[in-house]
Design a protein around this motif. Structure first.
Motif, PDB file in Angstrom:
ATOM      1  N   THR A 100      58.796  85.462   5.093  1.00 55.26           N
ATOM      2  CA  THR A 100      57.775  84.330   5.781  1.00 55.26           C
ATOM      3  C   THR A 100      58.215  82.987   4.852  1.00 55.26           C
ATOM      4  O   THR A 100      58.432  81.967   5.653  1.00 55.26           O
ATOM      5  CB  THR A 100      56.643  84.764   5.900  1.00 55.26           C
ATOM      6  OG1 THR A 100      56.285  86.257   6.336  1.00 55.26           O
ATOM      7  CG2 THR A 100      55.464  83.888   6.504  1.00 55.26           C
ATOM      8  N   ILE A 101      58.467  83.152   3.782  1.00 53.46           N
ATOM      9  CA  ILE A 101      58.669  81.903   3.066  1.00 53.46           C
ATOM     10  C   ILE A 101      59.798  81.444   3.493  1.00 53.46           C
ATOM     11  O   ILE A 101      59.966  79.988   3.790  1.00 53.46           O
ATOM     12  CB  ILE A 101      58.702  82.071   1.303  1.00 53.46           C
ATOM     13  CG1 ILE A 101      57.323  82.561   1.111  1.00 53.46           C
ATOM     14  CG2 ILE A 101      59.224  80.941   0.638  1.00 53.46           C
ATOM     15  CD1 ILE A 101      56.235  81.459   0.677  1.00 53.46           C
ATOM     16  N   VAL A 104      54.104  95.147   9.196  1.00 60.72           N
ATOM     17  CA  VAL A 104      55.375  94.053   9.448  1.00 60.72           C
ATOM     18  C   VAL A 104      54.797  92.710  10.235  1.00 60.72           C
ATOM     19  O   VAL A 104      54.224  92.872  11.180  1.00 60.72           O
ATOM     20  CB  VAL A 104      56.499  94.525   9.970  1.00 60.72           C
ATOM     21  CG1 VAL A 104      57.786  93.675  10.307  1.00 60.72           C
ATOM     22  CG2 VAL A 104      57.115  95.604   8.963  1.00 60.72           C
ATOM     23  N   ARG A 105      55.126  91.529   9.616  1.00 60.13           N
ATOM     24  CA  ARG A 105      54.861  90.487  10.407  1.00 60.13           C
ATOM     25  C   ARG A 105      55.790  90.235  11.550  1.00 60.13           C
ATOM     26  O   ARG A 105      56.956  90.200  10.825  1.00 60.13           O
ATOM     27  CB  ARG A 105      54.430  89.187   9.550  1.00 60.13           C
ATOM     28  CG  ARG A 105      53.115  89.061   8.940  1.00 60.13           C
ATOM     29  CD  ARG A 105      52.558  89.898   8.186  1.00 60.13           C
ATOM     30  NE  ARG A 105      51.456  89.811   7.491  1.00 60.13           N
ATOM     31  CZ  ARG A 105      50.715  90.429   6.603  1.00 60.13           C
ATOM     32  NH1 ARG A 105      51.326  91.754   6.526  1.00 60.13           N
ATOM     33  NH2 ARG A 105      49.631  90.394   6.168  1.00 60.13           N
ATOM     34  N   VAL A 106      55.653  89.734  12.451  1.00 60.73           N
ATOM     35  CA  VAL A 106      56.737  89.433  13.533  1.00 60.73           C
ATOM     36  C   VAL A 106      56.296  87.799  14.057  1.00 60.73           C
ATOM     37  O   VAL A 106      55.287  87.642  14.386  1.00 60.73           O
ATOM     38  CB  VAL A 106      56.628  90.271  14.902  1.00 60.73           C
ATOM     39  CG1 VAL A 106      57.568  89.523  15.911  1.00 60.73           C
ATOM     40  CG2 VAL A 106      56.763  91.565  14.242  1.00 60.73           C
ATOM     41  N   ALA A 107      57.451  87.007  13.827  1.00 57.81           N
ATOM     42  CA  ALA A 107      57.341  85.647  14.332  1.00 57.81           C
ATOM     43  C   ALA A 107      58.130  85.356  15.761  1.00 57.81           C
ATOM     44  O   ALA A 107      59.273  86.006  15.862  1.00 57.81           O
ATOM     45  CB  ALA A 107      57.858  84.687  13.383  1.00 57.81           C
ATOM     46  N   GLU A 108      57.591  84.635  16.534  1.00 56.23           N
ATOM     47  CA  GLU A 108      58.115  84.137  17.756  1.00 56.23           C
ATOM     48  C   GLU A 108      58.080  82.494  17.846  1.00 56.23           C
ATOM     49  O   GLU A 108      56.863  82.017  17.599  1.00 56.23           O
ATOM     50  CB  GLU A 108      57.583  84.677  18.963  1.00 56.23           C
ATOM     51  CG  GLU A 108      58.454  84.642  20.225  1.00 56.23           C
ATOM     52  CD  GLU A 108      57.703  85.216  21.366  1.00 56.23           C
ATOM     53  OE1 GLU A 108      58.495  85.762  22.123  1.00 56.23           O
ATOM     54  OE2 GLU A 108      56.582  85.853  21.106  1.00 56.23           O
ATOM     55  N   VAL A 155      54.619  78.304  16.806  1.00 64.06           N
ATOM     56  CA  VAL A 155      55.068  79.527  15.754  1.00 64.06           C
ATOM     57  C   VAL A 155      54.055  80.619  15.985  1.00 64.06           C
ATOM     58  O   VAL A 155      52.990  80.421  15.753  1.00 64.06           O
ATOM     59  CB  VAL A 155      55.349  79.350  14.513  1.00 64.06           C
ATOM     60  CG1 VAL A 155      55.772  80.642  13.862  1.00 64.06           C
ATOM     61  CG2 VAL A 155      56.511  78.307  14.196  1.00 64.06           C
ATOM     62  N   ARG A 156      54.156  81.583  16.642  1.00 61.40           N
ATOM     63  CA  ARG A 156      53.421  82.777  17.105  1.00 61.40           C
ATOM     64  C   ARG A 156      53.856  83.799  16.023  1.00 61.40           C
ATOM     65  O   ARG A 156      54.850  84.406  15.790  1.00 61.40           O
ATOM     66  CB  ARG A 156      53.511  83.349  18.271  1.00 61.40           C
ATOM     67  CG  ARG A 156      53.330  82.218  19.566  1.00 61.40           C
ATOM     68  CD  ARG A 156      53.516  83.057  20.762  1.00 61.40           C
ATOM     69  NE  ARG A 156      53.477  82.153  21.905  1.00 61.40           N
ATOM     70  CZ  ARG A 156      52.454  81.686  22.628  1.00 61.40           C
ATOM     71  NH1 ARG A 156      51.331  82.042  22.132  1.00 61.40           N
ATOM     72  NH2 ARG A 156      52.578  80.816  23.560  1.00 61.40           N
TER      73      ARG A 156
END
Ligand SMILES: Nc1ncnc2c1ncn2[C@@H]1O[C@H](COP(=O)(O)OP(=O)(O)O)[C@@H](O)[C@H]1O
Ligand SMILES: [Mg+2]
Length: 150
Positions: free
Chosen positions: A11-12, A132-136, A123-124
Motif C-alpha cells: 500500500t505504501i 488482503v487490501r485491494v485498490a482500484e 482510489v477505492r
C-alpha cells in the motif's frame, strides 16, 4: 483494474507511485472503510513527495498541512468523514483546498467528490475477508493521461 495489496508495504508502494505522478494543485480522493489503508496510502504519497511532518490520521483535526520538501509540493491531508462533505468548514479554518502549490488528499473522499473540480484521482480501497487490501484506481479528467500502476 484491481491491484492486490497483501502487505502494508504494498500500500505504501502504491502511494509512492501515485506520489511520483502528482503535480501541484492536484486532488486525490480516497474511499474505503475504516482500516482499509487510506492513511497508509497517504504515507506513501507523502514519502514520494518528501513533505515535512509525519502522516497520521487527521480525524481529530479535520486536516493536516505538510509543508513542501525538495520537490516543492506540499500536502494537505483531509479527513472528510467528520466534515460530512462540508468543505466550507475547511475554508473557515483557513485551510486552502484549492492550493496551487500543494496536492490535496482526502480520506472519505466520496463525501466531497462533487465539491471539487472534474480533475481528480479516485482510489477505492477495500479489505477482503482474507485481510488482503485491494485498490482500484479511477482517474478523472486530466488524470486519465497520467501513467498509473495497473
Ligand atoms: N495491505 C495493507 N495495506 C494497508 N494497511 C494494512 C495492510 N495490511 C494491514 N494493514 C493495517 O491496516 C491498518 C490500516 O489503517 P489505516 O491506513 O489507518 O486505515 P484507514 O485510514 O483506511 O482507516 C493499519 O493498522 C495497517 O498496519
Ligand atoms: Mg485514515
Amino acid at each position: 483494474m484491481k491491484l492486490e495489496l497483501p502487505r502494508q508495504d504494498d500500500t505504501i508502494a502504491l502511494g509512492r507511485a501515485i506520489g511520483e505522478q502528482v503535480r501541484a494543485g492536484d486532488l486525490v480522493l480516497l474511499t474505503g472503510p475504516l482500516g482499509a489503508g487510506k492513511t497508509v496510502l497517504v504515507k506513501g504519497i507523502a514519502a514520494a513527495l518528501e513533505v515535512h511532518g509525519r502522516v497520521s490520521s487527521p480525524t481529530f483535526v479535520l486536516a493536516r498541512v505538510h509543508e513542501p520538501g525538495p520537490r516543492g509540493i506540499g500536502l494537505v491531508h483531509i479527513d472528510a468523514y467528520r466534515l460530512g462533505g462540508d468543505v466550507d468548514q475547511l475554508e473557515d479554518l483557513g485551510i486552502d483546498t484549492a492550493s496551487d502549490d500543494s496536492v490535496v488528499v482526502v480520506e472519505w473522499g466520496e463525501f466531497v467528490a462533487d465539491r471539487f473540480g472534474p480533475d481528480y484521482l479516485l482510489v477505492r480501497l477495500e479489505r477482503r475477508p482474507d485481510d488482503v487490501r485491494v485498490a482500484e484506481l479511477e482517474p478523472h479528467g486530466a488524470w486519465v493521461d497520467r501513467p498509473l500502476p495497473g
